[in-house]
Motif scaffolding. Structure first.
Motif, mmCIF file in Angstrom:
data_model
loop_
_atom_site.group_PDB
_atom_site.id
_atom_site.type_symbol
_atom_site.label_atom_id
_atom_site.label_comp_id
_atom_site.label_asym_id
_atom_site.label_seq_id
_atom_site.Cartn_x
_atom_site.Cartn_y
_atom_site.Cartn_z
ATOM 1 N N ASN A 1 10.863 5.260 24.885
ATOM 2 C CA ASN A 1 10.790 4.383 26.077
ATOM 3 C C ASN A 1 9.609 3.242 25.218
ATOM 4 O O ASN A 1 8.756 4.022 25.000
ATOM 5 C CB ASN A 1 10.147 5.081 26.495
ATOM 6 C CG ASN A 1 10.212 5.084 28.241
ATOM 7 O OD1 ASN A 1 11.337 5.209 28.106
ATOM 8 N ND2 ASN A 1 9.852 5.821 29.527
ATOM 9 N N VAL A 2 10.021 2.593 24.739
ATOM 10 C CA VAL A 2 9.738 1.259 23.890
ATOM 11 C C VAL A 2 8.789 0.285 24.735
ATOM 12 O O VAL A 2 9.172 0.521 26.310
ATOM 13 C CB VAL A 2 10.277 0.409 22.523
ATOM 14 C CG1 VAL A 2 11.819 1.478 22.386
ATOM 15 C CG2 VAL A 2 11.616 -0.481 23.436
ATOM 16 N N PRO A 3 7.451 -0.374 24.060
ATOM 17 C CA PRO A 3 6.715 -1.002 25.237
ATOM 18 C C PRO A 3 7.520 -2.332 25.480
ATOM 19 O O PRO A 3 7.494 -3.195 24.001
ATOM 20 C CB PRO A 3 6.059 -1.068 24.243
ATOM 21 C CG PRO A 3 5.988 -1.078 22.962
ATOM 22 C CD PRO A 3 6.913 0.140 22.485
ATOM 23 N N GLN B 1 3.980 -6.009 35.962
ATOM 24 C CA GLN B 1 5.526 -5.775 35.215
ATOM 25 C C GLN B 1 6.736 -4.458 35.548
ATOM 26 O O GLN B 1 5.082 -4.155 36.191
ATOM 27 C CB GLN B 1 5.903 -6.140 34.260
ATOM 28 C CG GLN B 1 5.439 -4.554 33.246
ATOM 29 C CD GLN B 1 5.686 -4.710 31.806
ATOM 30 O OE1 GLN B 1 4.774 -5.874 31.368
ATOM 31 N NE2 GLN B 1 6.830 -4.768 31.121
ATOM 32 N N LYS B 2 7.344 -4.439 36.386
ATOM 33 C CA LYS B 2 7.859 -3.298 36.381
ATOM 34 C C LYS B 2 8.815 -2.782 35.345
ATOM 35 O O LYS B 2 9.413 -3.557 34.726
ATOM 36 C CB LYS B 2 8.981 -3.168 37.753
ATOM 37 C CG LYS B 2 8.646 -3.794 38.724
ATOM 38 C CD LYS B 2 10.118 -3.776 40.210
ATOM 39 C CE LYS B 2 8.955 -4.374 41.236
ATOM 40 N NZ LYS B 2 10.436 -4.846 41.615
ATOM 41 N N TYR B 3 8.504 -1.163 35.092
ATOM 42 C CA TYR B 3 9.374 -0.311 34.018
ATOM 43 C C TYR B 3 9.190 0.805 34.544
ATOM 44 O O TYR B 3 8.634 1.588 34.724
ATOM 45 C CB TYR B 3 8.134 -0.647 32.425
ATOM 46 C CG TYR B 3 8.156 0.514 31.960
ATOM 47 C CD1 TYR B 3 9.070 -0.709 30.019
ATOM 48 C CD2 TYR B 3 8.644 1.683 31.391
ATOM 49 C CE1 TYR B 3 9.393 0.262 28.992
ATOM 50 C CE2 TYR B 3 8.850 2.134 30.157
ATOM 51 C CZ TYR B 3 8.793 0.648 29.248
ATOM 52 O OH TYR B 3 9.270 2.098 27.645
ATOM 53 N N GLY B 4 10.735 1.446 34.000
ATOM 54 C CA GLY B 4 11.076 2.655 34.325
ATOM 55 C C GLY B 4 12.584 2.816 34.402
ATOM 56 O O GLY B 4 13.257 1.501 34.639
ATOM 57 N N LYS C 1 6.110 5.019 31.112
ATOM 58 C CA LYS C 1 5.305 4.775 30.195
ATOM 59 C C LYS C 1 6.043 4.597 29.148
ATOM 60 O O LYS C 1 6.912 5.743 28.799
ATOM 61 C CB LYS C 1 4.337 5.989 30.600
ATOM 62 C CG LYS C 1 3.808 5.985 31.262
ATOM 63 C CD LYS C 1 2.194 7.882 31.075
ATOM 64 C CE LYS C 1 1.724 6.943 32.243
ATOM 65 N NZ LYS C 1 0.939 8.657 31.969
ATOM 66 N N PRO C 2 5.838 3.374 28.780
ATOM 67 C CA PRO C 2 5.912 2.662 27.210
ATOM 68 C C PRO C 2 5.070 4.329 25.864
ATOM 69 O O PRO C 2 4.701 3.164 25.030
ATOM 70 C CB PRO C 2 5.957 1.559 26.945
ATOM 71 C CG PRO C 2 4.890 1.413 27.607
ATOM 72 C CD PRO C 2 4.479 1.882 29.551
ATOM 73 N N ASP C 3 4.987 4.618 26.369
ATOM 74 C CA ASP C 3 4.799 6.170 25.170
ATOM 75 C C ASP C 3 5.294 6.456 24.181
ATOM 76 O O ASP C 3 4.873 7.287 23.603
ATOM 77 C CB ASP C 3 4.050 6.709 25.951
ATOM 78 C CG ASP C 3 4.918 8.000 26.376
ATOM 79 O OD1 ASP C 3 6.509 7.745 26.289
ATOM 80 O OD2 ASP C 3 4.660 8.810 27.101
ATOM 81 N N GLY D 1 1.813 3.727 37.518
ATOM 82 C CA GLY D 1 1.340 4.065 36.034
ATOM 83 C C GLY D 1 0.524 2.662 35.689
ATOM 84 O O GLY D 1 0.308 1.902 36.448
ATOM 85 N N PRO D 2 0.558 2.220 34.625
ATOM 86 C CA PRO D 2 -0.551 1.219 34.088
ATOM 87 C C PRO D 2 0.569 -0.237 34.038
ATOM 88 O O PRO D 2 0.167 -0.784 34.138
ATOM 89 C CB PRO D 2 -0.739 1.713 32.447
ATOM 90 C CG PRO D 2 0.189 2.631 32.046
ATOM 91 C CD PRO D 2 0.688 3.363 33.463
#
Length: 383
Positions: free
Chosen positions: A19-21, A68-71, A95-97, A293-294
């Protein structure tokens, strides 16, 4: 993207990456679509005149100047329509962790349909796949697609992929059966970002890794970016779960996820039978939406105007052509969550463009966050 033809019957596909940012410029793109998708796509039967395929991956989309949306999500796509469902299972899927996640589709033991797995646990199943006569050709792809490259930065993603033969053995595709398709020029001194990709396909006789990035500014695709391992979990699961050594699975996911199906005791058997193999991910299953999430697309409860605008933009229709129905009762999402129901009969390309237009769509959005929960378009809404 890479396009691979295994050259033999295929009953499963596997992909893994971190999961990259994925980030977007803090600008207002007006009505333009700005998004990125890194996915595994399986076409079980390419000999039909209108192929049907399964896609599972990581998706990010710009929703406003600074949001933004992310997942992860999965899709079933056909020539008559499509459907999608957000994946909320597992540990921090939105999460882009830097955590590594796995994406799989495995054909069911009887019939023509496939199960979809995320982090080695089942999250869905197809409903409209063709029968695959033995000997028919097939395809497995892994790709990065970017819309609105001038606003988008995707750091290096190290994609690894395998397929399962009809003898239930996992193996890599031969390099001679793999081709690269890149729609933008390769980044170079003459062709600088943002309108370019950097990519590298590695492996000897077999496909090992496809590393790809879409830089916003000049950068270098380095080995450290592709091979970095981020340990983000404290504590170790112990014992076995559905026959899988959980300690060995966690270690493998952190250190060498591409080898887990070969090296973790009981895992290969579990994904073919129980389909629920990762106890830590199962316990972490959160009742949260795609955008939680963030990096969530909204703060607080969603409003009809927010949902209408998001659906109209996503499906490419006029807001006046969208009907929004208030939540009634609850809608199952990793537990129970109320959703707004959004419908339209306007022509749409759906949420993944396959070069066709479809009549209408139905979608559910979280009443808590405004995130998309699931959707269908075209005739897939009839099934």
């Amino acid at each position: 993207m890479t396009c691979s033809q295994p050259g033999e019957p295929m009953i499963g596909g596997f992909g893994t990456w971190r999961n990259v940012p994925i980030t977007f410029d803090a600008v207002d793109p007006s009505s333009a679509t700005v998004q990125a998708a890194n996915y595994l796509r399986i076409t079980p039967n390419t000999e039909e005149s209108a192929p049907r395929w399964i896609e599972i991956g990581l998706y990010a989309a710009k929703t406003g100047r600074t949001t933004q949306k992310y997942g992860p999500s999965w899709f079933e796509l056909t020539a008559s329509g499509g459907r999608t469902k957000a994946i909320t299972a597992g540990i921090n899927p939105t999460k882009p962790d830097g955590r590594t996640h796995t994406y799989m589709a495995v054909r069911q033991s009887s019939g023509n349909q496939w199960d979809v797995l995320y982090d080695f646990n089942k999250v869905g199943q197809t409903s409209s796949q063709y029968k695959v006569p033995r000997g028919n050709s097939n395809r497995i792809d892994i790709g990065l697609e970017v819309t609105g490259p001038q606003f988008t930065n995707v750091p290096a993603i190290a994609n690894r992929m395998q397929f399962m033969t009809e003898n239930k053995n996992w193996q890599r595709v031969a390099s001679q059966n793999t081709a690269r398709v890149v729609s933008l020029p390769v980044c170079s001194a003459a062709q600088k970002p943002p309108y370019c990709f950097s990519s590298r396909l590695t492996g000897g006789t077999a496909f090992t890794q496809w590393t790809v990035s879409k830089p916003r500014k000049p950068s270098t695709l380095s080995a450290s970016q592709t091979d970095a391992v981020t340990t983000v979990v404290s504590g170790r699961p112990r014992g076995t779960f559905n026959g899988v050594d959980q300690g060995a699975l966690r270690t493998c996911l952190e250190q060498s996820p591409n080898s887990c199906l070969e090296t973790v005791p009981g895992l290969s058997e579990c994904v073919m039978t129980a389909r629920v193999c990762n106890e830590a991910a199962l316990r972490a299953n959160q009742a949260s939406s795609w955008a939680a999430g963030p990096l969530g697309s909204s703060a607080g409860a969603a409003t009809p105007s927010m949902v209408r605008a998001d659906a109209a933009s996503a499906f490419g229709v006029a807001p006046s052509a969208v009907t929004v129905t208030a939540p009634i009762g609850s809608y199952a999402l990793a537990g129970s969550e109320s959703t707004w129901t959004v419908t339209s009969t306007a022509p749409t390309r759906g949420l993944r463009d396959v070069g066709r237009m479809f009549r209408g769509f139905t979608a559910h959005y979280s009443a808590r966050t405004g995130a998309l929960v699931d959707a269908c378009w075209g005739r897939m809404c009839d099934s």
